[in-house]
Design an enzyme around this catalytic site. Structure first.
Site, PDB file in Angstrom:
ATOM      1  N   TYR A 192      10.703  -6.601   3.636  1.00 24.56           N
ATOM      2  CA  TYR A 192       9.604  -6.958   2.737  1.00 24.56           C
ATOM      3  C   TYR A 192       9.821  -8.336   2.133  1.00 24.56           C
ATOM      4  O   TYR A 192       9.953  -8.474   0.914  1.00 24.56           O
ATOM      5  CB  TYR A 192       9.443  -5.893   1.643  1.00 24.56           C
ATOM      6  N   ASP A 242       9.055   4.393   1.328  1.00 24.42           N
ATOM      7  CA  ASP A 242       7.886   3.548   1.557  1.00 24.42           C
ATOM      8  C   ASP A 242       7.035   3.950   2.747  1.00 24.42           C
ATOM      9  O   ASP A 242       5.840   3.725   2.771  1.00 24.42           O
ATOM     10  CB  ASP A 242       8.319   2.083   1.747  1.00 24.42           C
ATOM     11  N   GLU A 276       3.222   4.175  12.506  1.00 22.97           N
ATOM     12  CA  GLU A 276       3.893   4.362  11.221  1.00 22.97           C
ATOM     13  C   GLU A 276       2.851   4.310  10.099  1.00 22.97           C
ATOM     14  O   GLU A 276       1.871   3.580  10.180  1.00 22.97           O
ATOM     15  CB  GLU A 276       4.964   3.283  10.990  1.00 22.97           C
ATOM     16  N   ASP A 291      10.766   5.669   6.922  1.00 20.73           N
ATOM     17  CA  ASP A 291      12.217   5.669   6.726  1.00 20.73           C
ATOM     18  C   ASP A 291      12.540   6.174   5.326  1.00 20.73           C
ATOM     19  O   ASP A 291      11.667   6.642   4.610  1.00 20.73           O
ATOM     20  CB  ASP A 291      12.778   4.262   6.976  1.00 20.73           C
TER      21      ASP A 291
END
Ligand SMILES: *[C@@H]1O[C@H](CO)[C@@H](O)[C@H](O)[C@H]1NC(C)=O
Length: 532
Positions: free
Chosen positions: A244, A92, A497, A95
């Protein structure tokens, strides 16, 4: 996405204070810098780069024509323990977890981008790459949907993954897979995957009719599963909760899936669902200013508006028109809030330079989504048979102005901002060099063939002051803070990120902007409207 704040503040963070690089330019320079850069922006290059990013996020066995050559095969035993082949799909963000909900949303948005602007993408010579990016996701969803009422919703988990800083090629973390089924339902992820596959079936209809049909079949089953067996997915896939979690529930995903299925099939039954369940699933009651992997009501409302705007094609009944008008009024609320044309505090806040600012953590995801929805709605308005405008509490706005604001946001992303930084990695001369990304921040497995261990990665690569050895081209990072400031620090994952669902909607925006945007370029509008 780095979710667990406690874990993320690992003992290395002190060191990183030294490595902060603060980009900032005196405000007076803003106008000239931005305009000079705006003139030179190359949306075609931005489009090509944004599509390349998806190759860097690939999990599984990479094909012979993989262009991001610093990546290798990974996750080759995903699902093995559970007796299911879950090799493939996308990581995603920075990571190595495969999270089903944001992955599906990414594919829905990529597909929507191609469904609207496929012709422009083809003209840029990028259609093949766009279709490959979608198919990498949908091939995985086909594998993950093993029975009509079973969907594998996640591989790996955030907690163990985040305790290591490892290249995907070296992973030693848990690759446990998690599923939803009738006894453990997860309507968000079932319906979002249905939406993704339905939207992708629209995209593949002409070039690969068989594949399009297969996708549609899965989409229909998943929608039915999500609808008939209702449940909040993170109650049943608990490992998703810290990363999430669903805050808007599954109402938005069910309506979203129904409207995508309607677009894919033209079947009345799906429109009927979206109309009859509009109230119960909050489609016509929620007016919000955020569009994201979690909350997609604005997207639902815009798709419903499109049906209304195409009403000659749909032979609508009076009650349907009524409900679709309610959807449209909520869509307008969202769009007006992005234009600063709502009254009072019902607008999206902005940075001093005009960037939409929803929240500190990964704000660019909201910017990319908003720019896409503004661009799409602008084209829907322009294409409507009777010239239409968007009516906001503070005035009416035409198609051109909507597009101009979308452009202003995309231009900011590409470097037309006070810091002169492009938040699309690899675009221009100044872009983030320390993207929070395990693979990009470590030596390529091709350069350093020896295994890099869990803690070794933190010690030897995460904490380095230098830029990443691999440039994550096409990634859209979290972006600047509410003062337009950005710290290029690997430890500041809130800003550095990148996530697949940041880039997916902006693919469509870049494709749209390759065509000339008539009239003023948004900046004037931003200064005029957003300063009040
Ligand atoms: C609709 O919204 C209300 C709160 O406004 C909430 O309690 C309810 O769970 C929502 N329903 C769905 C299906 O999301």
């Amino acid at each position: 996405m780095e979710g667990d704040m406690k874990k993320k503040n690992n003992n290395n963070s002190q060191k990183h204070l030294l490595s902060l690089v603060i980009f900032s330019v005196p405000l007076l320079m803003l106008a000239s810098t931005s305009l000079a850069q705006a003139a030179a922006l190359d949306y075609k290059e931005a489009l090509s780069k944004s599509l390349l990013y998806f190759e860097a996020q690939r999990s599984g066995r990479l094909p012979y024509d993989q262009r991001v050559s610093w990546r290798g095969h990974s996750g080759l035993t995903d699902g093995l323990e559970q007796g299911v082949d879950l090799v493939g799909g996308y990581y995603d963000a920075g990571d190595n977890v495969k999270f089903g909900l944001p992955m599906a949303f990414t594919i829905t948005m990529l597909s929507w981008s191609v469904a609207e602007y496929g012709g422009d993408i083809a003209a840029a010579g990028e259609l093949k790459h766009a279709l490959e990016a979608i198919k990498w996701g949908t091939d995985y969803f086909i594998k993950a949907h093993t029975q009509p009422n079973v969907l594998w919703a996640q591989v790996g988990d955030g907690d163990t993954d985040h305790s290591c800083w490892q290249r995907p090629e070296d992973m030693t973390t848990s690759r446990q897979a998690y599923k939803i089924d009738e006894d453990h339902p997860g309507s968000e992820v079932a319906a979002e995957t249905a939406a993704a596959m339905a939207a992708a079936s629209v995209v593949f209809k002409e070039t690969n009719a068989h594949y399009s049909h297969v996708l549609l079949h899965h989409a229909q089953q998943l929608f039915e599963f999500g609808d008939k067996h209702r449940g909040k997915y993170d109650d049943n896939v608990e490992v998703a909760k810290g990363y999430y979690p669903s805050t808007s529930g599954y109402g938005d995903e069910l309506l979203w899936a129904a409207l995508w299925l309607h677009r894919a099939t033209g079947d009345e039954e799906y429109l009927k669902y979206a109309v009859e369940n509009a109230d119960e699933l909050n489609g016509t009651s929620w007016a919000i200013s955020e569009f994201s992997w979690d909350i997609k009501y604005a997207g639902v409302q815009i798709l419903a508006s499109k049906v209304l705007m195409d009403k000659e094609r749909h032979r609508l009944q009076e009650n349907q028109v009524n409900v679709l008008e309610q959807y449209r009024s909520k869509a307008e609320h969202y769009l007006c809030s992005c234009l600063n044309m709502n009254s009072g505090d019902e607008n999206v806040p902005r940075t001093p330079a005009g960037l939409l600012f929803v929240r500190q953590w990964n704000n660019m995801q909201y910017v990319a989504g908003a720019a896409f929805l503004l661009a799409v709605f602008s084209d829907y308005l322009a294409g409507a048979s009777n010239a239409q405008a968007l009516h906001c509490p503070r005035g009416s706005v035409g198609a051109r102005e909507l597009l101009s604001v979308a452009k202003s946001q995309a231009d900011y992303v590409l470097g037309a901002n006070p810091s002169g930084v492009s938040y699309l990695v690899g675009y221009g001369d100044r872009f983030p060099r320390r993207v929070h990304h395990r693979a990009a921040s470590s030596a390529s497995h091709k350069v350093q063939k020896s295994f890099i261990g869990c803690a070794q990665g933190y010690d030897e690569w995460y904490g380095r002051r230098s830029g990443n050895p691999n440039v994550l081209v096409g990634a859209v990072v979290g972006g600047p803070d509410e003062k337009d400031e950005f710290e290029d620090d690997r430890g500041r994952y809130v800003q550095t990120e990148a996530c697949t669902y940041n880039t997916a909607p902006i693919v469509g925006v870049f494709a749209r902007l390759m065509k000339k945007v008539d009239g003023e370029d948004g900046r004037g509008i931003i200064e005029r409207k957003f300063s009040s």
